[in-house]
Design an enzyme around this catalytic site. Structure first.
Site, PDB file in Angstrom:
ATOM      1  N   GLN A  54      35.383  39.625  35.430  1.00 28.30           N
ATOM      2  CA  GLN A  54      35.575  40.959  34.875  1.00 28.30           C
ATOM      3  C   GLN A  54      35.084  41.101  33.433  1.00 28.30           C
ATOM      4  O   GLN A  54      34.875  42.213  32.965  1.00 28.30           O
ATOM      5  CB  GLN A  54      37.051  41.356  34.966  1.00 28.30           C
ATOM      6  N   HIS A  74      25.543  42.584  44.186  1.00 33.70           N
ATOM      7  CA  HIS A  74      24.088  42.697  44.319  1.00 33.70           C
ATOM      8  C   HIS A  74      23.692  43.241  45.693  1.00 33.70           C
ATOM      9  O   HIS A  74      22.741  44.017  45.802  1.00 33.70           O
ATOM     10  CB  HIS A  74      23.426  41.343  44.053  1.00 33.70           C
ATOM     11  N   ASP A  87      27.188  41.581  35.880  1.00 36.43           N
ATOM     12  CA  ASP A  87      26.075  40.719  35.438  1.00 36.43           C
ATOM     13  C   ASP A  87      26.136  40.487  33.932  1.00 36.43           C
ATOM     14  O   ASP A  87      25.948  39.371  33.455  1.00 36.43           O
ATOM     15  CB  ASP A  87      24.716  41.364  35.767  1.00 36.43           C
ATOM     16  N   ARG A 112      45.632  34.677  28.475  1.00 35.39           N
ATOM     17  CA  ARG A 112      45.380  34.226  29.845  1.00 35.39           C
ATOM     18  C   ARG A 112      43.960  34.629  30.237  1.00 35.39           C
ATOM     19  O   ARG A 112      43.630  35.820  30.246  1.00 35.39           O
ATOM     20  CB  ARG A 112      46.398  34.869  30.805  1.00 35.39           C
ATOM     21  N   HIS A 155      40.274  33.258  39.904  1.00 35.12           N
ATOM     22  CA  HIS A 155      40.632  34.678  39.885  1.00 35.12           C
ATOM     23  C   HIS A 155      39.578  35.425  40.721  1.00 35.12           C
ATOM     24  O   HIS A 155      38.683  36.071  40.176  1.00 35.12           O
ATOM     25  CB  HIS A 155      40.676  35.184  38.442  1.00 35.12           C
ATOM     26  N   ASN A 199      45.121  33.372  41.372  1.00 38.85           N
ATOM     27  CA  ASN A 199      45.574  34.708  41.004  1.00 38.85           C
ATOM     28  C   ASN A 199      45.698  35.584  42.242  1.00 38.85           C
ATOM     29  O   ASN A 199      44.734  35.736  42.993  1.00 38.85           O
ATOM     30  CB  ASN A 199      44.584  35.375  40.056  1.00 38.85           C
ATOM     31  N   GLU A 200      46.864  36.163  42.452  1.00 34.97           N
ATOM     32  CA  GLU A 200      47.087  37.165  43.500  1.00 34.97           C
ATOM     33  C   GLU A 200      46.456  36.800  44.843  1.00 34.97           C
ATOM     34  O   GLU A 200      45.643  37.567  45.376  1.00 34.97           O
ATOM     35  CB  GLU A 200      46.564  38.540  43.052  1.00 34.97           C
ATOM     36  N   ASN A 341      52.520  39.031  38.608  1.00 32.41           N
ATOM     37  CA  ASN A 341      51.776  40.242  38.251  1.00 32.41           C
ATOM     38  C   ASN A 341      52.504  41.439  38.828  1.00 32.41           C
ATOM     39  O   ASN A 341      52.720  41.517  40.035  1.00 32.41           O
ATOM     40  CB  ASN A 341      50.357  40.221  38.840  1.00 32.41           C
ATOM     41  N   TYR A 343      52.635  45.756  38.788  1.00 31.87           N
ATOM     42  CA  TYR A 343      52.071  47.047  38.382  1.00 31.87           C
ATOM     43  C   TYR A 343      52.898  48.243  38.861  1.00 31.87           C
ATOM     44  O   TYR A 343      53.082  49.196  38.120  1.00 31.87           O
ATOM     45  CB  TYR A 343      50.639  47.193  38.909  1.00 31.87           C
ATOM     46  N   GLU A 412      50.562  39.640  34.392  1.00 29.44           N
ATOM     47  CA  GLU A 412      49.823  40.911  34.286  1.00 29.44           C
ATOM     48  C   GLU A 412      50.794  42.068  34.383  1.00 29.44           C
ATOM     49  O   GLU A 412      51.770  42.012  35.142  1.00 29.44           O
ATOM     50  CB  GLU A 412      48.783  41.088  35.404  1.00 29.44           C
TER      51      GLU A 412
END
Ligand SMILES: *[C@@H]1O[C@H](CO)[C@@H](O)[C@H](O)[C@H]1NC(C)=O
Ligand SMILES: *[C@@H]1O[C@H](CO)[C@@H](O)[C@H](O)[C@H]1NC(C)=O
Length: 504
Positions: A54, A74, A87, A112, A155, A199-200, A341, A343, A412
């Site tokens: 990310q 891509h 990219d 993190r 991740h 992660n998740e 995490n 949300y 998170e």
């Protein structure tokens, strides 16, 4: 009074007076009703998070191989909301010192980030030595700045060459992951003391191997997600055992896994409270029960439901892989903390309609969950993100009760918008959720050791590209210098960290 305490008090006073003059937000907080002030423990750690794909860019620099996300963006630019990709993106590969500057400005105590597996092992089990330079520079700069590195091993961005062997569906994955974990401990473990294996995995397994909505775009509904999770859990345990066997004694760090979950409130007050356990077990418990519970293995409610359905479907065995006693024993207790995490939350009720054995269910239908929202909940830019701070509080209490008050690091928590500098929505979300955390610690005695905001900078939000932004700092992605600019929430977080309390 011992000198150390005196100095600390003096420093706190100085810090507070500095921030008083700098931050208008603080003036408001003076009006806070003393009854509504919630303190954080002295050793509670505030941090912020990112993930390699990310933010890094540099997608083929210094020998990096492609990950499944490189391949996906891509091959399918039309599947990214704004046609963008990672990219270059935030280009933290070249601008990581700007990220550290931002962390430092806010006063974050830990950072993190994740390591890109396909930098370290680009095309095979042959290591790419050049890849260590970037992470060594990043880790060393964090330590110089007194920011604790918290490292996620994976991740979402599995190397493409491992995907080509079946990715999470191949039991050989466990061996690849163990080699990767060993390599990371060996090269970075002298300085990295907090490790997160995955992660998740709920999202990786369900979206990637069942719905087929994110890479590797596999649609093995009701089978792929369970097989994926089985190998993730074993790979996690193998990575933990590797640390214990070869590194823990010298390096003295901690290894955990980051799981994500909503909290589920009863839609119908007449339903028994156990219904909450059912839904939590089909999400958080799927991964947490084998690792953190006293008994180990998958939650009984999953075993029973999927077994019964598999029989009705006429299958030879359950779609949920069996955990033998040996596997249960190998996996149970393989974590020093739980990364969590959080949300959002939902209301939930049980789908009581008759089961149609040819309905080709995923885990979502197997759980028989029917979700809904409260129209009064405020929504972020992201369609799935409603602000429900009570859900974070209740999830922390649920974790405490189920898993013997294991230390929890919130890895998170955050809010999306268009990326505006005046991000009052994010401030409100952080404030409400920090209050929920402080209440869980102070009133419920939940063992929460830290809070990690997502994210320090705006970044590539997977299939939403840069159209949904979670940063405390804005990033000008179109500019060659990729400036990071503090949003209003940076000041807010700085005040919270200085004060070490939160008020309504
Ligand atoms: C933080 O301090 C409390 C109270 O002194 C203690 O019980 C707890 O173990 C400490 N936590 C960590 C992570 O050091
Ligand atoms: C982003 O950078 C570009 C190129 O340097 C510049 O034209 C634009 O004004 C910048 N946008 C913002 C919001 O600062």
């Amino acid at each position: 009074m011992p000198l150390k305490i005196l100095i600390t008090i003096t420093l706190i006073c100085i810090q507070n007076s500095i921030s008083l003059s700098l931050t208008p937000v603080l003036i408001e907080s003076q009006a806070i009703d003393a009854e509504n002030i919630y303190e954080f423990p002295k050793n509670f750690s505030f941090g912020a998070a990112t993930a390699a794909y990310q933010i890094e860019g540099g997608w083929k620099e210094d020998g990096k191989g492609p990950s499944i996300w490189d391949t996906f963006v891509h091959n399918h630019p039309e599947m990214i909301a704004d046609g963008s990709n990672g990219d270059v993106g935030d280009d933290s590969y070249h601008h990581f010192m700007d990220d550290i500057k931002a962390l430092k400005e806010v006063g974050f105590e830990h950072y993190r980030f994740s390591i890109s597996w396909s930098r370290i092992f680009p095309t095979s089990t042959i290591v790419n030595e050049k890849a260590f330079d970037y992470y060594n520079k990043l880790i060393d700069a964090l330590i110089v700045n007194n920011i604790e590195p918290v490292v996620t091993m994976l991740h979402y961005d599995i190397p493409q060459w491992i995907q080509d062997t079946g990715g999470f569906l191949n039991p050989y994955f466990i061996k690849y992951f163990k080699l990767y974990a060993y390599t990371l401990y060996k090269n970075f473990g002298s300085r990295v003391k907090i490790w997160i294996t995955f992660n998740e995995p709920f999202e990786s397994c369900v979206e990637g191997y069942s719905y087929g909505s994110t890479p590797p775009l596999i649609t093995l509904r009701g089978v792929g997600e369970y097989m994926c999770a089985h190998h993730v859990i074993l790979a996690h345990a193998a990575a933990y055992e590797t640390y214990k066997a070869h590194f823990k004694q010298d390096q003295r760090g901690m290894v955990g896994i980051t799981l994500d979950s909503r909290f589920y409130f009863r839609k119908n007050p007449q339903d028994s409270p156990e219904i909450i356990d059912r839904f939590m077990n089909f999400e958080l418990g799927w991964f947490a029960h084998p690792i953190y519970s006293k008994t180990g293995g998958y939650p009984q409610v999953m075993i029973d439901e999927i077994n019964e359905r598999s029989k009705k479907e006429g299958r030879a065995w359950s779609r949920l892989p069996e955990m033998t006693e040996d596997i249960k024993k190998f996996v149970r207790g393989t974590a020093d903390f739980l990364g969590f995490n959080y949300y959002s939350s939902r209301y939930a009720e049980l789908d009581t309609s008759d089961y149609n054995p040819s309905s080709n269910p995923t885990i979502t239908e197997d759980s028989r969950i029917r979700t809904s929202i409260d129209p009064s909940w405020k929504r972020a830019k992201s369609s799935w993100l409603y602000s429900v701070p009570q859900g974070l509080h209740d999830a922390l209490v649920w974790i405490k009760d189920q898993y013997d008050n294991i230390p929890v690091l919130i890895t998170e928590n955050g809010w999306s918008d268009d990326g505006q500098l005046n991000d009052d929505g994010r401030i409100e979300y952080f404030r409400d959720h920090l209050i929920a955390v402080a209440k869980a610690i102070n009133e419920e005695k939940c063992n929460v050791i830290g809070y990690t905001a997502w994210s320090i900078i705006d970044n590539f939000e997977w299939r939403k590209g840069f159209s949904e932004r979670f940063g405390i700092y804005h990033v000008n992605v179109t500019s060659p210098t990729k400036e990071r600019t503090a949003k209003k929430s940076a000041k807010f977080m700085r005040e919270v960290i200085n004060n070490r309390f939160i008020g309504q």
